[in-house]
Scaffold this active site. Structure first.
Site, PDB file in Angstrom:
ATOM      1  N   THR A 123      -3.096 -22.377  19.106  1.00  0.00           N
ATOM      2  CA  THR A 123      -4.392 -21.920  19.603  1.00  0.00           C
ATOM      3  C   THR A 123      -4.995 -20.865  18.684  1.00  0.00           C
ATOM      4  OG1 THR A 123      -5.553 -20.815  21.417  1.00  0.00           O
ATOM      5  CG2 THR A 123      -3.244 -20.234  21.115  1.00  0.00           C
ATOM      6  N   GLN A 124      -6.311 -20.847  18.643  1.00  0.00           N
ATOM      7  CA  GLN A 124      -7.016 -19.794  17.919  1.00  0.00           C
ATOM      8  C   GLN A 124      -6.993 -18.466  18.673  1.00  0.00           C
ATOM      9  OE1 GLN A 124     -11.002 -21.085  16.889  1.00  0.00           O
ATOM     10  NE2 GLN A 124     -10.291 -23.121  16.265  1.00  0.00           N
TER      11      GLN A 124
ATOM     12  N   THR B 261       0.814  -1.213   0.000  1.00  0.00           N
ATOM     13  CA  THR B 261       0.000   0.000   0.000  1.00  0.00           C
ATOM     14  C   THR B 261       0.847   1.262   0.000  1.00  0.00           C
ATOM     15  OG1 THR B 261      -1.828  -1.103   1.137  1.00  0.00           O
ATOM     16  CG2 THR B 261      -1.730   1.289   1.332  1.00  0.00           C
TER      17      THR B 261
ATOM     18  N   SER C  77       0.702  -7.665  -1.551  1.00  0.00           N
ATOM     19  CA  SER C  77       1.139  -8.716  -0.623  1.00  0.00           C
ATOM     20  C   SER C  77       0.121  -9.831  -0.444  1.00  0.00           C
ATOM     21  CB  SER C  77       1.520  -8.124   0.734  1.00  0.00           C
ATOM     22  OG  SER C  77       0.383  -7.714   1.462  1.00  0.00           O
ATOM     23  N   SER C  78      -1.141  -9.600  -0.778  1.00  0.00           N
ATOM     24  CA  SER C  78      -2.113 -10.686  -0.694  1.00  0.00           C
ATOM     25  C   SER C  78      -1.857 -11.746  -1.767  1.00  0.00           C
ATOM     26  CB  SER C  78      -3.541 -10.147  -0.819  1.00  0.00           C
ATOM     27  OG  SER C  78      -3.720  -9.481  -2.062  1.00  0.00           O
TER      28      SER C  78
ATOM     29  N   THR D  89       0.916  -4.814   3.987  1.00  0.00           N
ATOM     30  CA  THR D  89       0.606  -5.173   5.376  1.00  0.00           C
ATOM     31  C   THR D  89      -0.086  -6.518   5.511  1.00  0.00           C
ATOM     32  OG1 THR D  89      -1.503  -3.965   5.307  1.00  0.00           O
ATOM     33  CG2 THR D  89       0.444  -2.752   6.064  1.00  0.00           C
ATOM     34  N   ASP D  90      -0.815  -6.957   4.473  1.00  0.00           N
ATOM     35  CA  ASP D  90      -1.635  -8.159   4.634  1.00  0.00           C
ATOM     36  C   ASP D  90      -0.811  -9.392   4.988  1.00  0.00           C
ATOM     37  OD1 ASP D  90      -3.964  -6.803   4.202  1.00  0.00           O
ATOM     38  OD2 ASP D  90      -4.181  -7.379   2.102  1.00  0.00           O
TER      39      ASP D  90
END
Length: 337
Positions: free
Chosen positions: A272-273, A13, A59-60, A90-91
């Site tokens: 862990t979530q 971005t 970046s995605s 940033t993604d």
């Protein structure tokens, strides 16, 4: 001699411009960086050079072998500079920071990833402050780590995760203190930094199909899990379970698929979530089931660190036992043991 920093613009971005399809990476972003630095009259910045990657990445769309390309670019210039700033979207910034920390173990120079939530060509962009401070940190401070700098906080890269889609303070490290806070003064927590070791550069070619991720949810079907772990090429699975690492062990078919995958050579890493906290596999009977079938407890690894660490270890073509041993030991400060 004045210290030297290399700025690598890989996309994201910070360097985007509007188009009919929305924001896209812009060519010639180095001209905007130079204009910014001249306008600010920044005499105290280190000397800097800029490399603009030929193939700019939203970046995605990043792929595992992009990490190899970026690490090679860093190493080609390693001896010429005192520090490095990687401008990145940033993604997936936390994924790239995590993988680079494993590829560049024992590094003795700063590699600082940064970017922005608003493009630098826009009036309210957070890009200028992120970039200027990242360059100062890379050039003037002894930080032998891969870090993320964003919104006045310096974070260990492999402890970081993106926590906000729109806030300027987009990143945090939930299970590890910030390495630095930047206000009127720049305060670096030197006692938290990794100790210097003999540097090594390991940048293999990745099989993008090698690692999969699946998150448990109420009523998850064993068929969903089976479709993932039996997909051609899959050698590792990051399993995101509830709380302290608890799977739905009453779902016998689900556990049976996990057990079969484990005995068939798929390395399974349990995290862990929860954003905060750690896996304590066996604190509850449900978690103890995973111990029994050979699932590795992932301590307090972030998803980004777990995914990239498993990818990295599998790429070394070591035995399954060596991969599993590597998962329970910190390679670059990515987990608490």
């Amino acid at each position: 001699m004045k210290r030297r920093v290399l700025i690598i613009y890989s996309g994201g971005t910070i360097g985007m411009q509007p188009s009919e399809q929305g924001y896209v990476p812009m060519k010639g972003f180095h001209k905007l960086i130079n204009k910014l630095f001249r306008a600010r009259g920044l005499q105290h910045l280190p000397h800097y050079d800029i490399i603009e990657c030929q193939q700019l990445i939203d970046s995605s769309n990043i792929l595992p072998n992009d990490w190899t390309r970026l690490s090679h670019l860093l190493m080609q210039n390693w001896d010429e500079y005192d520090g490095f700033v990687l401008l990145h979207g940033t993604d997936t910034m936390a994924y790239t920071a995590s993988m680079l920390s494993f590829m560049l173990q024992g590094m003795n120079k700063p590699v600082i990833l940064t970017g922005s939530q608003i493009p630098m060509m826009e009036a309210r962009s957070d890009g200028p402050e992120n970039l200027i401070t990242a360059v100062m940190l890379a050039g003037h401070y002894n930080i032998p780590e891969v870090c993320i700098f964003f919104a006045n906080r310096l974070l260990r890269g492999n402890r970081s995760t993106k926590v906000k889609s729109a806030g300027f303070d987009a990143f945090d490290s939930p299970n590890f203190p910030w390495l630095g806070s930047i206000g009127i003064n720049i305060e670096i927590q030197s006692q938290l930094l990794l100790k210097k070791r003999a540097p090594s550069h390991l940048a293999p070619t990745f099989n993008p199909d090698a690692v999969a991720v699946i998150q448990t949810f109420p009523g998850i079907s064993a068929e969903i899990l089976k479709a993932v772990v039996e997909r051609p090429g899959v050698r590792g699975l990051v399993l995101q379970t509830y709380g302290a690492g608890n799977p739905p062990d009453a779902n016998k078919d689900f556990i049976e698929v996990l057990a079969h995958a484990s005995t068939s050579g798929v390395t399974i890493l349990n995290i862990t979530q929860c954003a905060y906290g750690s896996v304590s596999q066996g604190a509850y009977a449900t978690g103890a089931t995973l111990n029994r079938i050979g699932v590795i407890a992932g301590a307090d690894l972030t998803l980004e660190a777990a995914f990239t660490k498993l990818h990295f270890l599998l790429s070394q073509n070591e035995s399954i036992d060596a991969v599993r041993q590597g998962l329970i030991l910190p390679l670059a400060g990515e987990m608490t043991v």
